[in-house]
Write an enzyme that holds these catalytic residues in place. Structure first.
Site, PDB file in Angstrom:
ATOM      1  N   LYS A 238      -5.638   4.587   8.637  1.00  0.00           N
ATOM      2  CA  LYS A 238      -4.556   5.211   8.264  1.00  0.00           C
ATOM      3  C   LYS A 238      -5.064   6.573   8.255  1.00  0.00           C
ATOM      4  O   LYS A 238      -4.160   7.731   8.466  1.00  0.00           O
ATOM      5  CB  LYS A 238      -4.266   4.735   6.867  1.00  0.00           C
ATOM      6  CG  LYS A 238      -3.689   3.536   6.839  1.00  0.00           C
ATOM      7  CD  LYS A 238      -3.503   2.949   5.312  1.00  0.00           C
ATOM      8  CE  LYS A 238      -2.548   1.669   5.606  1.00  0.00           C
ATOM      9  NZ  LYS A 238      -2.229   0.980   4.125  1.00  0.00           N
TER      10      LYS A 238
ATOM     11  N   SER B 229       0.817  -1.227   0.026  1.00  0.00           N
ATOM     12  CA  SER B 229      -0.078   0.077   0.018  1.00  0.00           C
ATOM     13  C   SER B 229       0.740   1.239  -0.103  1.00  0.00           C
ATOM     14  O   SER B 229       0.206   2.393  -0.094  1.00  0.00           O
ATOM     15  CB  SER B 229      -0.943  -0.056   1.217  1.00  0.00           C
ATOM     16  OG  SER B 229      -0.334  -0.143   2.333  1.00  0.00           O
TER      17      SER B 229
END
EC number: 3.4.21.53
Length: 370
Positions: free
Chosen positions: A307, A262
């Site tokens: 996140k 990611s």
């Protein structure tokens, strides 16, 4: 007539002997404490996702006790950077050998920055913890190579690309025709420069007729015929492939104890920033996440809500999120954080350019706050 004060019991009562209601209260408290103790030590069938460390791709991080730049490009002209282009991580609390207690799980359920997921979703029974860690590390290495490829492609560099067969599933239509180590160079005469081109060519071929696949095996050029099949929405020939690149110069990425794919987009932006005069985001602090491929396509990731919380805690104002993650983002954006929806590396660069030039950010796609 007796007189009573606030600090003395009426005549005939005993100040230190609880009545029935008092004894019941102590019993309830004891039961609650016992249950709490049991919940505090009993393992649950869950693991907990929480915001992990934040790393500035144009900055440095600890490596073997020394602050080391995440990205170095030896032998090439690099330019000073300013601000941050942060990648976000997710920490996982628990594993099959050390599961979190029910008490920790209950606390995580009440914390919007954390997520509780079944342990089998994070650690499939058929995969050991070590295998999972190794797989995540391999995905990180691959994503770093794709990030370099995406950045150099965006900057106009040319370099050879090789698409190689890694393995074939048992039910693959290419069994006995192709094998691990084959290099895929064309489909129906059209050059295959990357995995994206391979998928596009197979989709164009369809499943009605065999595809003519050009390969290089042991240094020899061959053409084989494989009948593609449908897999979900894709057309495939049942081969697991990987891409390797022959870059014109070295780009080294150093980040310890972080796995998964990611961080690809943020690494690509960091490389572009270092190879481009001036700060591409004007020195602002920007965070983001998303996979990347050689063509610059940004893909969705897991743990997006953690996140977002990690970016907010780091004091970031701007966040670049894969457009395909917007359904998970909406309704979970921390106060003060502006989330832009990006589909490509060019989309991300457009956001950074608008931040740098104080442009009209309202015209750019966003994930709605909800």
């Amino acid at each position: 007539m007796a007189l009573f004060t606030d600090d003395a019991p009426p005549s005939g009562e005993h100040p230190h002997r609880p009545g029935r209601s008092g004894r019941a209260g102590w019993i309830v408290l004891g039961v609650a404490l016992t249950i709490g103790l049991i919940l505090g030590v009993t393992p649950s069938p869950y693991v907990i996702e929480k915001p992990g460390p934040v790393y500035n791709t144009i900055g440095a991080a600890n490596h073997n006790g020394t602050e080391t730049p995440l990205i170095t490009i030896p032998g090439e002209t690099v330019y000073p950077t300013k601000g941050s282009l942060d990648l976000l991580t997710v920490s996982l609390v628990g594993n099959p050998d050390n599961r979190p207690s029910w008490l920790k799980v209950a606390a995580a359920w009440l914390d919007p920055s954390q997520a509780v997921i079944p342990i089998d979703a994070a650690f499939p029974p058929s995969v050991t913890t070590r295998q999972r860690d190794e797989e995540n590390q391999a995905m990180m290495v691959d994503s770093q190579q794709d990030a370099i490829a995406a950045a150099l492609t965006n900057l106009g560099y040319d370099y050879p690309t090789v698409v190689s067969v890694v393995s074939l599933p048992k039910d693959s239509p290419a069994q006995g025709i192709m094998k691990a180590g084959d290099q895929v160079v064309s489909v129906n005469g059209a050059t295959v420069a990357d995995i994206g081109a391979l998928r596009k060519a197979l989709k164009a071929n369809g499943t009605e007729t065999p595809a003519s696949i050009g390969i290089v095996r042991d240094g020899k050029n061959l053409t084989v015929q494989v009948a593609p099949v449908k897999s979900s929405t894709a057309v495939v020939v049942g081969i697991n492939v990987t891409t390797s690149y022959d870059f014109p110069f070295d780009v080294k990425i150093q980040l310890d104890q972080v796995g998964g794919p990611s961080a690809g987009m943020m690494f690509a932006l960091g490389i572009i920033d270092k190879l481009t005069p001036g700060a591409i985001q004007g020195g602002a602090d920007v965070a983001g996440t998303g996979t990347i491929d050689q063509a610059g396509t940004v893909g969705p990731i897991g743990g997006i809500r953690q996140k977002l919380e990690g970016a907010s805690a780091a004091g970031v104002d701007w966040f670049l999120a894969p457009a395909d993650n917007c359904n998970e983002v909406t309704g979970h954006i921390p106060d003060g954080l502006k989330v832009f929806a990006v589909k490509t590396l060019d989309d991300s660069l457009a956001v950074l350019d608008a931040i740098r030039t104080d442009g009209d950010l309202a015209k750019l796609p966003t994930c709605p706050a909800g």
